[in-house]
Each structure stands twice: as structure tokens, then as C-alpha cells.
Write a protein that holds these residues in place. Sequence first.
Motif, PDB file in Angstrom:
ATOM      1  N   HIS A 135       0.846  -1.204   0.000  1.00  0.00           N
ATOM      2  CA  HIS A 135       0.000   0.000   0.000  1.00  0.00           C
ATOM      3  C   HIS A 135       0.878   1.250   0.000  1.00  0.00           C
ATOM      4  CE1 HIS A 135      -3.170   2.845   1.109  1.00  0.00           C
ATOM      5  NE2 HIS A 135      -2.340   3.288   2.046  1.00  0.00           N
ATOM      6  N   VAL A 136       1.879   1.269   0.855  1.00  0.00           N
ATOM      7  CA  VAL A 136       2.777   2.425   0.913  1.00  0.00           C
ATOM      8  C   VAL A 136       3.505   2.593  -0.411  1.00  0.00           C
ATOM      9  CG1 VAL A 136       4.842   3.367   2.036  1.00  0.00           C
ATOM     10  CG2 VAL A 136       3.041   2.307   3.418  1.00  0.00           C
ATOM     11  N   ALA A 137       3.977   1.490  -0.996  1.00  0.00           N
ATOM     12  CA  ALA A 137       4.684   1.565  -2.274  1.00  0.00           C
ATOM     13  C   ALA A 137       3.821   2.187  -3.355  1.00  0.00           C
ATOM     14  CB  ALA A 137       5.132   0.164  -2.698  1.00  0.00           C
ATOM     15  N   HIS A 156      -0.458  12.388   4.129  1.00  0.00           N
ATOM     16  CA  HIS A 156      -1.836  12.382   3.612  1.00  0.00           C
ATOM     17  C   HIS A 156      -1.941  11.449   2.416  1.00  0.00           C
ATOM     18  CE1 HIS A 156      -5.828  13.900   2.661  1.00  0.00           C
ATOM     19  NE2 HIS A 156      -5.431  14.075   1.406  1.00  0.00           N
ATOM     20  N   ARG A 157      -0.923  11.421   1.580  1.00  0.00           N
ATOM     21  CA  ARG A 157      -0.924  10.554   0.397  1.00  0.00           C
ATOM     22  C   ARG A 157      -0.941   9.072   0.808  1.00  0.00           C
ATOM     23  NH1 ARG A 157       1.142  12.365  -4.941  1.00  0.00           N
ATOM     24  NH2 ARG A 157       1.122  10.538  -6.290  1.00  0.00           N
ATOM     25  N   VAL A 158      -0.178   8.727   1.827  1.00  0.00           N
ATOM     26  CA  VAL A 158      -0.161   7.350   2.313  1.00  0.00           C
ATOM     27  C   VAL A 158      -1.522   6.961   2.880  1.00  0.00           C
ATOM     28  CG1 VAL A 158       0.820   5.819   4.087  1.00  0.00           C
ATOM     29  CG2 VAL A 158       2.324   7.271   2.713  1.00  0.00           C
ATOM     30  N   ASP A 160      -2.732   6.072   5.724  1.00  0.00           N
ATOM     31  CA  ASP A 160      -2.841   4.894   6.589  1.00  0.00           C
ATOM     32  C   ASP A 160      -1.934   5.155   7.780  1.00  0.00           C
ATOM     33  OD1 ASP A 160      -2.340   2.392   7.870  1.00  0.00           O
ATOM     34  OD2 ASP A 160      -2.966   1.327   6.065  1.00  0.00           O
ATOM     35  N   GLU A 161      -2.532   5.482   8.923  1.00  0.00           N
ATOM     36  CA  GLU A 161      -1.738   5.880  10.082  1.00  0.00           C
ATOM     37  C   GLU A 161      -0.905   4.733  10.628  1.00  0.00           C
ATOM     38  OE1 GLU A 161      -1.103   8.938  11.505  1.00  0.00           O
ATOM     39  OE2 GLU A 161      -1.951   9.469   9.551  1.00  0.00           O
ATOM     40  N   THR A 162      -1.413   3.514  10.558  1.00  0.00           N
ATOM     41  CA  THR A 162      -0.616   2.373  11.020  1.00  0.00           C
ATOM     42  C   THR A 162       0.618   2.194  10.144  1.00  0.00           C
ATOM     43  OG1 THR A 162      -2.549   1.228  11.920  1.00  0.00           O
ATOM     44  CG2 THR A 162      -0.616  -0.114  11.416  1.00  0.00           C
ATOM     45  N   ALA A 163       0.436   2.282   8.848  1.00  0.00           N
ATOM     46  CA  ALA A 163       1.565   2.146   7.921  1.00  0.00           C
ATOM     47  C   ALA A 163       2.557   3.281   8.123  1.00  0.00           C
ATOM     48  CB  ALA A 163       1.067   2.122   6.476  1.00  0.00           C
ATOM     49  N   TRP A 164       2.056   4.487   8.290  1.00  0.00           N
ATOM     50  CA  TRP A 164       2.954   5.634   8.478  1.00  0.00           C
ATOM     51  C   TRP A 164       3.782   5.469   9.750  1.00  0.00           C
ATOM     52  CZ3 TRP A 164       4.425   9.522   5.384  1.00  0.00           C
ATOM     53  CH2 TRP A 164       5.163  10.555   5.961  1.00  0.00           C
ATOM     54  N   ARG A 165       3.122   5.110  10.834  1.00  0.00           N
ATOM     55  CA  ARG A 165       3.842   4.941  12.096  1.00  0.00           C
ATOM     56  C   ARG A 165       4.865   3.813  11.983  1.00  0.00           C
ATOM     57  NH1 ARG A 165      -0.152   3.705  14.741  1.00  0.00           N
ATOM     58  NH2 ARG A 165       0.164   1.455  14.973  1.00  0.00           N
ATOM     59  N   THR A 166       4.487   2.714  11.337  1.00  0.00           N
ATOM     60  CA  THR A 166       5.356   1.543  11.235  1.00  0.00           C
ATOM     61  C   THR A 166       6.627   1.830  10.456  1.00  0.00           C
ATOM     62  OG1 THR A 166       3.466   0.042  11.392  1.00  0.00           O
ATOM     63  CG2 THR A 166       5.481  -0.833  10.390  1.00  0.00           C
ATOM     64  N   LEU A 167       6.510   2.534   9.336  1.00  0.00           N
ATOM     65  CA  LEU A 167       7.650   2.736   8.445  1.00  0.00           C
ATOM     66  C   LEU A 167       8.347   4.076   8.631  1.00  0.00           C
ATOM     67  CD1 LEU A 167       6.322   1.179   5.122  1.00  0.00           C
ATOM     68  CD2 LEU A 167       7.582   0.085   6.981  1.00  0.00           C
ATOM     69  N   PHE A 168       7.644   5.100   9.070  1.00  0.00           N
ATOM     70  CA  PHE A 168       8.204   6.448   9.091  1.00  0.00           C
ATOM     71  C   PHE A 168       8.492   6.998  10.490  1.00  0.00           C
ATOM     72  CE2 PHE A 168       6.089   6.109   5.027  1.00  0.00           C
ATOM     73  CZ  PHE A 168       6.867   6.858   4.148  1.00  0.00           C
ATOM     74  N   ILE A 217       9.531  -0.141  -2.000  1.00  0.00           N
ATOM     75  CA  ILE A 217       8.588   0.689  -2.763  1.00  0.00           C
ATOM     76  C   ILE A 217       8.849   0.686  -4.257  1.00  0.00           C
ATOM     77  CG2 ILE A 217       8.140   2.232  -0.817  1.00  0.00           C
ATOM     78  CD1 ILE A 217       9.963   4.299  -2.188  1.00  0.00           C
ATOM     79  N   GLY A 218       9.927   0.064  -4.713  1.00  0.00           N
ATOM     80  CA  GLY A 218      10.311   0.149  -6.112  1.00  0.00           C
ATOM     81  C   GLY A 218       9.211  -0.264  -7.076  1.00  0.00           C
ATOM     82  N   GLY A 219       8.987   0.561  -8.081  1.00  0.00           N
ATOM     83  CA  GLY A 219       7.983   0.275  -9.090  1.00  0.00           C
ATOM     84  C   GLY A 219       6.562   0.292  -8.575  1.00  0.00           C
ATOM     85  N   GLY A 220       6.398   0.726  -7.316  1.00  0.00           N
ATOM     86  CA  GLY A 220       5.077   0.686  -6.704  1.00  0.00           C
ATOM     87  C   GLY A 220       4.690  -0.688  -6.202  1.00  0.00           C
ATOM     88  N   THR A 221       5.625  -1.650  -6.301  1.00  0.00           N
ATOM     89  CA  THR A 221       5.354  -3.031  -5.873  1.00  0.00           C
ATOM     90  C   THR A 221       6.413  -3.572  -4.925  1.00  0.00           C
ATOM     91  OG1 THR A 221       6.593  -3.998  -7.729  1.00  0.00           O
ATOM     92  CG2 THR A 221       4.246  -3.523  -8.093  1.00  0.00           C
TER      93      THR A 221
END
Length: 519
Positions: A135-137, A156-158, A160-168, A217-221
Motif C-alpha cells: 500500500h505504501v509503495a 496524507h498521500r499514504v 494509513d496511520e498504522t503504515a505511516w507509524r510503522t515505516l516512518f 517501494i520500487g515500481g510501486g510493488t
Amino acid sequence: MRSSYDAVVVGGGHNALVASAYLARAGRSVLLLERLPAPGGATVSTRPFPGVDARLSRYSYLVSLLPRKIVRDLDLDFRVRTRTVSSYTPTVRDGHPTGLLVGGGEARTRASFARLTGDDREYTAWRDFYALTAHVASRVFPTLTEPLPTKAELRHRVDDETAWRTLFEEPLGRAIEARFADDLVRGVVLTDALIGTFADAHDPSLRQNRCFLYHVIGGGTGDWNVPVGGMGALARALVDTARAAGADLRTGHEVTRVETDGRRAEVTYRTEDGEGTVGARHVLVGASPQELAQLTGAAPPPPAEGAQLKVNMLLERLPRLRDPDIDPREAFAGTFHIGEGYEALALAHGEAAAGGPPSAPPSEIYCHSLTDPTILGQDLVDRGCHTLTLFGLHTPARLFTDATNDALRAALLAGSLAQLDQHLAEPIADCLATDADGNPCVEAKTPLDLQRDLRLPGGNIFHGDLAFPYDDQGEPGPAGRWGVETPHANVHLCGAGALRGGGVSGIPGHNAAMAVLGG
């Protein structure tokens, strides 16, 4: 050579070539100056073994971050092939050799997890975690060739707060330990955070998170693909495109000084025949930020440190494995993880942080020729020969000096191959091909070697710590619109040291060209 150009590009790596091609195709006069005998930088292919027709990607190896947009925009004659297997990780459980295979379809991957762990829990956690990264990719990768977003905009583009917290926001180790129970599975996840990056899973700087992000995240996949013809095929395609568009590419020209008032610049270079100077409206620097500081007389940025051992091998045959349930052609087609359990990675990091080399060097291997045999001469293909590329982790530049480099390189190579041998039914040394002089076809490069060969600061393949792909200082101003800014209005970074640089991507080259063209 003319006396003045619209743009002078310093360095001839793939990012510099991308920038040159974009600018020349836009009608700008472009001069590229490269100190080495051939362009390509870290994306060259060479025949490193005397008398052997094997064209290996000497420094870089797989492609994930190169956007299709760049390939299409520049009409590049360059292709990649997907790997049927993502990874295989050998281990021993209850005294029996086994392993974890990721790839070959969902059912096969699920079965491999069950064979390793006894149930579906780790596979379910794996599937859910990589759904999060996918999803992030899909949200982040398209932004890499757009004007630089702010942190708030990317968040905002991501969406997903769980994804944002997990990766960023939180050290990656926290998510790994919360989601996975098996040490081997935890280690396989963590490895993408450590490629060329010396960090612990819980490093508060989050350098491991930044490295992990660029690897998923490469290629969106997040897929990692094999360049057809080797990585040098990309360099050749870019050279052909840039020259066809009118760019003047000069090798054997070492830039020694850049002087600018922000509107016009003078670039001084040195050749075997002496010195010269050329004028430019814009200067794009594919070299590192450290090199840029030296060229302009500015204060240097913080020291950079690489942390990898790169090994190229040619085999007469693929080795047999101890695990009876896996074909070597599958195991080596993907990423073959060695000594990369979670606790083993922590131990190796601790040993290196204390000033010594890892006692059990972790590494990962893949076989290019299983997916793309075109890098081998027909005689080698007929004999069943194959290449192996090994990428060692947790070997930071701080361990290497001029006095110790050769001995430590040999010790790390021996240790890495010994770790591999633990999972083989025959020693890897028995499978190595020999060159025309009778020597084994194996070469290794340390961070110090990369600094000497390519002027990578501290041997860092990213020119420094990777950064999150957003502006963390508020709204980007005109100079920072593309993340390639320098203190000089008409000088831009177009190499891996630019924000959103790193890896074989062409992204900073594209972005520097867009900055010049006013995109």
C-alpha cells in the motif's frame, strides 16, 4: 569542445546520464565530464576474470527503483526480467536441514512457512505486513519523480496511520518483533533495512527504516528484477540515448573545480594533456555531496560510511544443497539469505560496532544467469556455468584501513563462503570456475575498494544515509522544489546524494533535469 554549454554534468554514472539525456532531448547543449575511461559509474558491466567471457554487473546488480516513466521518456533500449522466486533462506530445524521459500505462488509460499514453523501464523503475519508495504509503495513511489512533497503531504498521500507509524516514525525492529515470532522470519524481513546501511533494528535515527522503505517501494510493488544483459546494459542504453540527443560525453576528464555566482559557472577539468575550463549556465553534479563540497570549496557534509562486501563469482555448476526439498536452480534464482536470522544480525552488528568484523558474516546471494544467461558466452552456457553475486552485511567502512584492507577482505570472503558452505552438500570452492591463469573466478570489494574505485564516500553506495522522500523543513522553496538543491542556485545534485537518490533509479537525474527545465 565549445567554450560554453547550457549544462555541464559532472560525473558519468547512470543518474548523470539520465540528466544529460533529458536535457539534450529538451534542446539544451550538454557536456558530461567523466574521469574514468568509460561512463556508467557503479552500473558498469565488466569481464573481471581473465580469459572468461562472463560480463558481470560489477558493483550493482538488481533493478527495482528505476521508474518505467524514465525508460519510456527516454526511449531506452533496456529490459528487466522478473524472478520466479523472491527468496530462499536455509536453516536447520530439529537437526534437519530445511528452509523458507518465498515465491512460486501463494500456495507454495504458505506451505513453506507451514513446513518451517508448523502452522499458518507466521505466513498470515507476513502476508499482512507486506500488504501494508505494498500500500505504501503504491502511494509513495509515484511521488519520487514529482516535485518534492512536504512530510504532511506525503503522510496524507499514504492515508494509513498504522503504515505511516510503522515505516516512518518507529524503529522497524518494533514492528518486526510485534508481528513475527520466528527468528528466521524476523531476520528475512530485517535484511532489506540493512543493505549498505550499518544500523540496528532499533536504531533511534531510523536509518534502517529509510533503507527498508527504498527497498520495498520500487515500481510501486517492491519487486526486484534482473537487468537483461547485466547492469551495464542500462549504462549503454543511456549513453546511446544521450549521444543521439546531442549530448557531448567526454571520458578521461576529471573535474577539479566549480566556480559560480549563481547565474553563470566555470568548470575546470583535468585530462592527461593538461587543464581546461568550460562555462555553463547550469552545473549538475552526479558525484557525492562530499565531492561537490570539495569542488566548490564549501564545508564538507558529515562523513559517510558504507557497510557492505560485494563478491562476484563464476561457477562451473550450481552447488547441491543440504535441504533435499529445494532445487538449487530455485534457491539461487531468488535472494539466498545466509546467516541472516534476527539474532544473528544483531550479533554481527554488535561485533562490528565494537570494532571487529562479524564472526559469522551475514550475506545474501543470487544467480543472475538463471534468469538472464545472456551475460555469459555460449561456451559457458553450454558447460552449465553460472554467476553468483554475494552482498555481505554489517561490514562498515570503519573496520578497513589501507594497512588492513587486503587481509580483512580475504578474511571476510572466507568467512562468508564458510557460512554458505554450512548449507551446501559440497563446498562452494569445488564449484568455482577458473580463469585463464588458473585462478578461482571470485572477486570481492570492500567499502574501501569502492571508495578508491568509484569515489563513493566511505564506500557508501548511497553517497550517505538515505533520507525519507519528503521535505522535513516546511514548504519547499524554489531551490528545493525537486530535492536536488545546493547552496548555489545554478548547481544541482543529480546523483545518489540528492534527496530521493540512492540505488539504481535514475530518479535524481530526472529530478535535477526537471529543476533546470523549470518543471
